[in-house]
Design a protein around this motif. Structure first.
Motif, PDB file in Angstrom:
ATOM      1  N   CYS A   7       0.829  -1.218   0.000  1.00  0.00           N
ATOM      2  CA  CYS A   7       0.000   0.000   0.000  1.00  0.00           C
ATOM      3  C   CYS A   7       0.856   1.258   0.000  1.00  0.00           C
ATOM      4  O   CYS A   7       0.551   2.226  -0.705  1.00  0.00           O
ATOM      5  N   ALA A   8       1.915   1.272   0.786  1.00  0.00           N
ATOM      6  CA  ALA A   8       2.789   2.447   0.837  1.00  0.00           C
ATOM      7  C   ALA A   8       3.471   2.675  -0.505  1.00  0.00           C
ATOM      8  O   ALA A   8       3.570   3.810  -0.970  1.00  0.00           O
ATOM      9  N   LEU A   9       3.926   1.610  -1.152  1.00  0.00           N
ATOM     10  CA  LEU A   9       4.557   1.752  -2.467  1.00  0.00           C
ATOM     11  C   LEU A   9       3.578   2.301  -3.492  1.00  0.00           C
ATOM     12  O   LEU A   9       3.914   3.186  -4.280  1.00  0.00           O
ATOM     13  N   LEU A  10       2.344   1.776  -3.474  1.00  0.00           N
ATOM     14  CA  LEU A  10       1.336   2.241  -4.423  1.00  0.00           C
ATOM     15  C   LEU A  10       0.999   3.715  -4.201  1.00  0.00           C
ATOM     16  O   LEU A  10       0.761   4.455  -5.150  1.00  0.00           O
ATOM     17  N   MET A  11       0.991   4.134  -2.960  1.00  0.00           N
ATOM     18  CA  MET A  11       0.635   5.510  -2.645  1.00  0.00           C
ATOM     19  C   MET A  11       1.786   6.478  -2.936  1.00  0.00           C
ATOM     20  O   MET A  11       1.579   7.540  -3.523  1.00  0.00           O
ATOM     21  N   LEU A  12       3.002   6.117  -2.554  1.00  0.00           N
ATOM     22  CA  LEU A  12       4.133   7.039  -2.648  1.00  0.00           C
ATOM     23  C   LEU A  12       4.739   7.130  -4.048  1.00  0.00           C
ATOM     24  O   LEU A  12       5.241   8.180  -4.437  1.00  0.00           O
ATOM     25  N   ALA A  49      -0.533   2.007 -11.316  1.00  0.00           N
ATOM     26  CA  ALA A  49       0.329   2.333 -10.173  1.00  0.00           C
ATOM     27  C   ALA A  49       1.225   1.137  -9.827  1.00  0.00           C
ATOM     28  O   ALA A  49       2.411   1.311  -9.518  1.00  0.00           O
ATOM     29  N   ALA A  50       0.681  -0.066  -9.889  1.00  0.00           N
ATOM     30  CA  ALA A  50       1.479  -1.271  -9.602  1.00  0.00           C
ATOM     31  C   ALA A  50       2.566  -1.457 -10.659  1.00  0.00           C
ATOM     32  O   ALA A  50       3.722  -1.747 -10.320  1.00  0.00           O
ATOM     33  N   HIS A  52       3.864   0.869 -12.534  1.00  0.00           N
ATOM     34  CA  HIS A  52       4.807   1.983 -12.410  1.00  0.00           C
ATOM     35  C   HIS A  52       5.798   1.758 -11.269  1.00  0.00           C
ATOM     36  O   HIS A  52       7.006   1.958 -11.449  1.00  0.00           O
ATOM     37  N   ILE A  53       5.319   1.344 -10.113  1.00  0.00           N
ATOM     38  CA  ILE A  53       6.237   1.154  -8.982  1.00  0.00           C
ATOM     39  C   ILE A  53       7.181  -0.013  -9.258  1.00  0.00           C
ATOM     40  O   ILE A  53       8.354   0.030  -8.865  1.00  0.00           O
ATOM     41  N   LEU A  54       6.721  -1.046  -9.955  1.00  0.00           N
ATOM     42  CA  LEU A  54       7.628  -2.143 -10.313  1.00  0.00           C
ATOM     43  C   LEU A  54       8.737  -1.653 -11.238  1.00  0.00           C
ATOM     44  O   LEU A  54       9.899  -2.053 -11.089  1.00  0.00           O
ATOM     45  N   HIS A  55       8.400  -0.768 -12.170  1.00  0.00           N
ATOM     46  CA  HIS A  55       9.431  -0.189 -13.039  1.00  0.00           C
ATOM     47  C   HIS A  55      10.404   0.673 -12.234  1.00  0.00           C
ATOM     48  O   HIS A  55      11.617   0.634 -12.485  1.00  0.00           O
ATOM     49  N   LEU A  56       9.878   1.435 -11.279  1.00  0.00           N
ATOM     50  CA  LEU A  56      10.755   2.240 -10.427  1.00  0.00           C
ATOM     51  C   LEU A  56      11.702   1.362  -9.616  1.00  0.00           C
ATOM     52  O   LEU A  56      12.890   1.669  -9.479  1.00  0.00           O
ATOM     53  N   ASN A 106      17.889   1.474  13.254  1.00  0.00           N
ATOM     54  CA  ASN A 106      17.200   2.557  12.545  1.00  0.00           C
ATOM     55  C   ASN A 106      16.317   2.044  11.407  1.00  0.00           C
ATOM     56  O   ASN A 106      16.356   2.561  10.293  1.00  0.00           O
ATOM     57  N   ASN A 107      15.529   1.042  11.671  1.00  0.00           N
ATOM     58  CA  ASN A 107      14.629   0.491  10.667  1.00  0.00           C
ATOM     59  C   ASN A 107      13.231   1.054  10.846  1.00  0.00           C
ATOM     60  O   ASN A 107      12.774   1.273  11.961  1.00  0.00           O
ATOM     61  N   SER A 108      12.559   1.276   9.715  1.00  0.00           N
ATOM     62  CA  SER A 108      11.174   1.737   9.725  1.00  0.00           C
ATOM     63  C   SER A 108      10.362   0.849   8.812  1.00  0.00           C
ATOM     64  O   SER A 108      10.774   0.582   7.687  1.00  0.00           O
ATOM     65  N   PHE A 109       9.226   0.406   9.320  1.00  0.00           N
ATOM     66  CA  PHE A 109       8.269  -0.308   8.480  1.00  0.00           C
ATOM     67  C   PHE A 109       7.177   0.687   8.141  1.00  0.00           C
ATOM     68  O   PHE A 109       6.519   1.231   9.016  1.00  0.00           O
ATOM     69  N   ILE A 110       6.980   0.949   6.851  1.00  0.00           N
ATOM     70  CA  ILE A 110       6.067   2.000   6.405  1.00  0.00           C
ATOM     71  C   ILE A 110       4.900   1.373   5.664  1.00  0.00           C
ATOM     72  O   ILE A 110       5.089   0.608   4.723  1.00  0.00           O
ATOM     73  N   THR A 111       3.691   1.708   6.121  1.00  0.00           N
ATOM     74  CA  THR A 111       2.488   1.145   5.526  1.00  0.00           C
ATOM     75  C   THR A 111       1.392   2.198   5.415  1.00  0.00           C
ATOM     76  O   THR A 111       1.392   3.184   6.141  1.00  0.00           O
TER      77      THR A 111
END
Length: 184
Positions: A7-12, A49-50, A52-56, A106-111
């Motif tokens: 979800c975070a990848l799709l949004m950002l 969006a999916a 596009h993020i895979l290409h990124l 210093n790890n962050s899990f972003i969702t």
């Protein structure tokens, strides 16, 4: 290191790579993105969006670490949310360090998924190796139940004569979502 869920990848999208640091995604996240981009149940915007993020991710593959899912987790009858959490935990605890150690501090899990956020907060309640971050939706992302569109007279004529007659969903309406048409 920042670890992103689907979800975070799709949004950002492009904003995932604003820093020059390496990011991480789980193998499950890649499978989910693949499923989304080919799903008949997703709208075209989400499928794009999916893709596009895979290409990124591919374009910046030197800055992306994929946390593979161990076979024991893959075989279990668990939701993808739990598989993601267990995979990240496997790497946090050093079990996945036979090739490299990169999830040390210093790890962050972003969702952007509220249920996954709460599960992660429960799962890593007292773990100082990872911080769980939630990305709230922007107001324009909120579902209202309708879309408002302003069209010229020619576009309105086309809409009534072609779009409606052929049952086209040219405005990417969700099921039971209303369309409010306004004349320019």
């Amino acid at each position: 290191m920042k670890i992103y869920d689907t979800c975070a990848l799709l949004m950002l999208q492009d904003d995932v790579f604003t820093d020059d640091e390496t990011i991480a995604v789980t193998e499950i996240t890649l499978h989910e993105l693949e499923h989304i981009k080919t799903s008949m149940n997703k709208d075209e915007v989400t499928k794009y969006a999916a893709r596009h993020i895979l290409h990124l991710l591919y374009d910046r593959k030197d800055k992306v670490v994929v946390l593979y899912t161990v076979p024991d987790i893959q075989k279990q009858d668990l939701s993808n949310d739990y598989k993601i959490l267990f995979t990240i935990n496997y790497w946090l605890n050093g079990e996945g360090t036979n090739t490299t150690t990169f999830l040390e501090e210093n790890n962050s899990f972003i969702t952007n998924d509220l249920s996954l956020y709460f599960l992660a907060r429960l799962y890593w309640f007292d773990d100082n190796k990872i911080v769980v971050e939630y990305l709230p939706q922007t107001p324009e992302d909120d579902y209202t139940g309708y879309k408002e569109v302003t069209l010229s007279d020619d576009d309105l004529a086309f809409f009534y004569s072609v779009t409606l007659q052929n049952h086209l969903n040219s405005f990417q309406l969700l099921e039971n979502e209303y369309l409010l048409l306004k004349r320019e």
